[in-house]
Design a protein around this motif. Sequence first.
Motif, PDB file in Angstrom:
ATOM      1  N   ARG A  18       5.178  -1.505  -9.733  1.00 42.58           N
ATOM      2  CA  ARG A  18       3.757  -1.143  -9.630  1.00 42.58           C
ATOM      3  C   ARG A  18       3.201  -0.751 -11.005  1.00 42.58           C
ATOM      4  O   ARG A  18       2.065  -1.077 -11.340  1.00 42.58           O
ATOM      5  N   ASN A  49       4.645   8.346 -11.415  1.00 41.11           N
ATOM      6  CA  ASN A  49       5.262   8.428 -10.084  1.00 41.11           C
ATOM      7  C   ASN A  49       5.399   7.071  -9.405  1.00 41.11           C
ATOM      8  O   ASN A  49       6.068   6.956  -8.384  1.00 41.11           O
ATOM      9  N   LEU A  50       4.729   6.075  -9.942  1.00 36.43           N
ATOM     10  CA  LEU A  50       4.777   4.755  -9.298  1.00 36.43           C
ATOM     11  C   LEU A  50       6.118   4.089  -9.570  1.00 36.43           C
ATOM     12  O   LEU A  50       6.728   4.305 -10.616  1.00 36.43           O
ATOM     13  N   PRO A  51       6.586   3.253  -8.620  1.00 33.68           N
ATOM     14  CA  PRO A  51       7.798   2.472  -8.911  1.00 33.68           C
ATOM     15  C   PRO A  51       7.521   1.502 -10.067  1.00 33.68           C
ATOM     16  O   PRO A  51       6.373   1.138 -10.319  1.00 33.68           O
ATOM     17  N   ALA A  73       4.530  12.099  -3.856  1.00 32.60           N
ATOM     18  CA  ALA A  73       5.447  12.671  -4.842  1.00 32.60           C
ATOM     19  C   ALA A  73       4.683  13.575  -5.799  1.00 32.60           C
ATOM     20  O   ALA A  73       5.180  14.612  -6.234  1.00 32.60           O
ATOM     21  N   HIS A  74       3.441  13.164  -6.097  1.00 36.33           N
ATOM     22  CA  HIS A  74       2.615  13.929  -7.017  1.00 36.33           C
ATOM     23  C   HIS A  74       2.209  15.275  -6.405  1.00 36.33           C
ATOM     24  O   HIS A  74       2.192  16.305  -7.070  1.00 36.33           O
ATOM     25  N   GLN A  75       1.871  15.258  -5.131  1.00 34.44           N
ATOM     26  CA  GLN A  75       1.404  16.484  -4.461  1.00 34.44           C
ATOM     27  C   GLN A  75       2.556  17.414  -4.109  1.00 34.44           C
ATOM     28  O   GLN A  75       2.363  18.623  -3.956  1.00 34.44           O
ATOM     29  N   ARG A 100       9.914  15.086 -15.444  1.00 34.38           N
ATOM     30  CA  ARG A 100       8.811  15.286 -14.506  1.00 34.38           C
ATOM     31  C   ARG A 100       8.583  16.784 -14.270  1.00 34.38           C
ATOM     32  O   ARG A 100       7.445  17.256 -14.251  1.00 34.38           O
ATOM     33  N   ALA A 160       3.557   7.419  -4.180  1.00 37.61           N
ATOM     34  CA  ALA A 160       3.357   8.014  -5.512  1.00 37.61           C
ATOM     35  C   ALA A 160       2.470   9.247  -5.394  1.00 37.61           C
ATOM     36  O   ALA A 160       2.698  10.262  -6.049  1.00 37.61           O
ATOM     37  N   SER A 161       1.475   9.160  -4.533  1.00 41.72           N
ATOM     38  CA  SER A 161       0.579  10.297  -4.334  1.00 41.72           C
ATOM     39  C   SER A 161       1.328  11.455  -3.669  1.00 41.72           C
ATOM     40  O   SER A 161       1.187  12.611  -4.069  1.00 41.72           O
ATOM     41  N   MET A 218       0.274  10.502 -12.181  1.00 40.93           N
ATOM     42  CA  MET A 218       0.372   9.596 -11.031  1.00 40.93           C
ATOM     43  C   MET A 218       1.021   8.273 -11.427  1.00 40.93           C
ATOM     44  O   MET A 218       1.832   7.724 -10.700  1.00 40.93           O
ATOM     45  N   MET A 275       0.831  -1.209   0.000  1.00 41.89           N
ATOM     46  CA  MET A 275       0.000   0.000   0.000  1.00 41.89           C
ATOM     47  C   MET A 275       0.862   1.255   0.000  1.00 41.89           C
ATOM     48  O   MET A 275       0.551   2.241  -0.646  1.00 41.89           O
ATOM     49  N   PRO A 313      -6.721  15.155  -2.084  1.00 44.74           N
ATOM     50  CA  PRO A 313      -5.483  14.985  -1.318  1.00 44.74           C
ATOM     51  C   PRO A 313      -4.693  16.297  -1.167  1.00 44.74           C
ATOM     52  O   PRO A 313      -4.091  16.540  -0.124  1.00 44.74           O
ATOM     53  N   PHE A 314      -4.726  17.150  -2.203  1.00 44.30           N
ATOM     54  CA  PHE A 314      -3.968  18.397  -2.134  1.00 44.30           C
ATOM     55  C   PHE A 314      -4.467  19.295  -0.995  1.00 44.30           C
ATOM     56  O   PHE A 314      -3.678  19.798  -0.190  1.00 44.30           O
ATOM     57  N   ASP A 354       3.548   2.041  -1.416  1.00 43.73           N
ATOM     58  CA  ASP A 354       3.992   2.464  -2.750  1.00 43.73           C
ATOM     59  C   ASP A 354       3.014   3.436  -3.373  1.00 43.73           C
ATOM     60  O   ASP A 354       3.386   4.450  -3.943  1.00 43.73           O
ATOM     61  N   TRP A 355       1.720   3.080  -3.277  1.00 41.09           N
ATOM     62  CA  TRP A 355       0.679   3.927  -3.864  1.00 41.09           C
ATOM     63  C   TRP A 355       0.642   5.272  -3.160  1.00 41.09           C
ATOM     64  O   TRP A 355       0.508   6.317  -3.788  1.00 41.09           O
ATOM     65  N   GLU A 383      14.877  11.575 -15.851  1.00 45.68           N
ATOM     66  CA  GLU A 383      13.462  11.364 -15.538  1.00 45.68           C
ATOM     67  C   GLU A 383      12.911  12.487 -14.668  1.00 45.68           C
ATOM     68  O   GLU A 383      11.774  12.932 -14.856  1.00 45.68           O
ATOM     69  N   ARG A 398     -10.779  12.779  -0.668  1.00 48.00           N
ATOM     70  CA  ARG A 398     -11.270  13.064  -2.019  1.00 48.00           C
ATOM     71  C   ARG A 398     -10.369  14.103  -2.699  1.00 48.00           C
ATOM     72  O   ARG A 398     -10.113  14.044  -3.881  1.00 48.00           O
TER      73      ARG A 398
END
Lengths: 411, 123
Positions: free
Chosen positions: B21, B16-18, A10-12, A212, A7-8, B13, A1, A54-55, A3-4, A208, A52
């Motif tokens: 994933r 951003n995942l490894p 890193a996105h925010q 980004r 990723a979120s 998104m 979990m 996250p930001f 990991d997900w 990379e 709903r």
Amino acid sequence: MSDWLEASFAHQRPRAIAALTRYFRDVETAEEAFSEACIKALTDWPKNGTPRDPFAWFLTTARHAGLDKLRKAQRQTRLLAENRIVMESDAPPPPDPHELRDDVLRLLFICCHPALERQDQIALALRIVGGLTVPEIARGFLAKPKAMEQRITRAKKKIAAQPVAFETPSPRERGRRLGEVSLMIYLMFNEGWSTSDAPTQIRLTLCEEAIRLARLMTELFPGMGEPAALLSLLLFQHARRDARIDATGHLVAFEDQDRQLWDRAATAEATAFFHKAQRIGHQGPYRIQAAIAAEHAAAPTPAHTNWPVIEAHYAALHVLQPTPVIRLNLIAVQAKTQGPEFALREMETLKTDLRTYRWYHTMRAALLTQTDRPEAAIDAYRAALDLGPTGPERTVIEEKIAACRKNMEGL
Amino acid sequence: MMYAITIYGEAGMFENLPKDRQEQVMANHHALQEKLQDRGDFISVKLMPPSSAVTIDPAPDAAADPLIIDGPFAETKESFLGFYAAEFSNLEEAITHARMISSPIARLEVRPIAWAGGAISTD
């Protein structure tokens, strides 16, 4: 979990830290507050479900965390006395999209502070905006983590001492910031792309991350040409990553690359953003470089390359950026359109300017080989060897010298 | 009845995942595509990021041209990322197939199709 969740996070991160930096008027406090919020999310989200928005969750949580810390910390007195933070009991609403894009641009612009060396600017952007760890950044620069840590700490001190204005920038100022930030992103990519001394995977991290950030700029400024052109250029380049190194770690010259190995999805996206930059009518150097890359990508084999069009693009680029290196690139294309003898004569005028530029010598050597002057070619290759080529480059040059020798025996 | 399975999420998104994933997400899509392939014709579309889009707004009046804006339709957090369309015997079956590609980075919508035509492929 997790990991997900990561990723979120890193996105925010870029937007959240940017908005928090304006709120706290301090990058360090913003970073710490965001980290606190991440720790809270790791326990909260799996239990209560992903919010709903996250930001918005991050902003609220990080503001609370940051204010708590400030109240406890000693600098509270200073910051509060100067009234730099509005201590409202009701949290301010999340910034609107226009505010937010200026926030993110400002944060990246802070990292590009002219008091910092270029590498430190890049390292700072990777740390603060990209959220990379110090060891990750150190690997990207082939530096020791300890030394990198010190450099980043020093750089942070410098930017904290020279604050950037927090008002909404004028359109002119916004354009200037965008230019500085784009250049930093472009150089970040080149840093990862050009030094191929280390295992390529490690170096590609910088490429990379640059992509980004370039993507982020297109999201924030979808109507502007420069971000679209920059992203296009980087994607065209990055699409060739698997073709430029062979199974034994050797660099493969552009003309010898198996074009089947170019990443089709990346090339398609690069083309889309190139078309968009064209539509907007942007005419900067990134668009011209992207146009050159697009021309190469459109040719199924090197023999299909439309060299006259590429020559025109390089000539246009040289008008914008009249540097010896761009001129050398132009001459390299003219070697195709007007022949190697013409190119060798043109190169003579760059002899002094580029005497320490190893690509000048390898290009001259290749042209001398082409015109049956292997002895002179060997001398030119040797000059390149004296200028500190990377491991894979050295291997290629030594192979070329051996080929020249063989050629001489045959004569 | 034909149904569309539309995919919404925050652009970027996935990137951003490894890597493992990402592969897991892709494996689910490939599994769905194989399953749909066995059943007959289907459409599968992945869109490029919203920032690559331009928007054509209606003309302000009859005499004017439509307004072309160099940006996506709306600056929303979640955007339309792609969709599938195929024949299913009922809503339940469509939902069962949609579930195959469910992941924490995507919100899926299953909606009946009123009309469909054409045939395209990037391959």
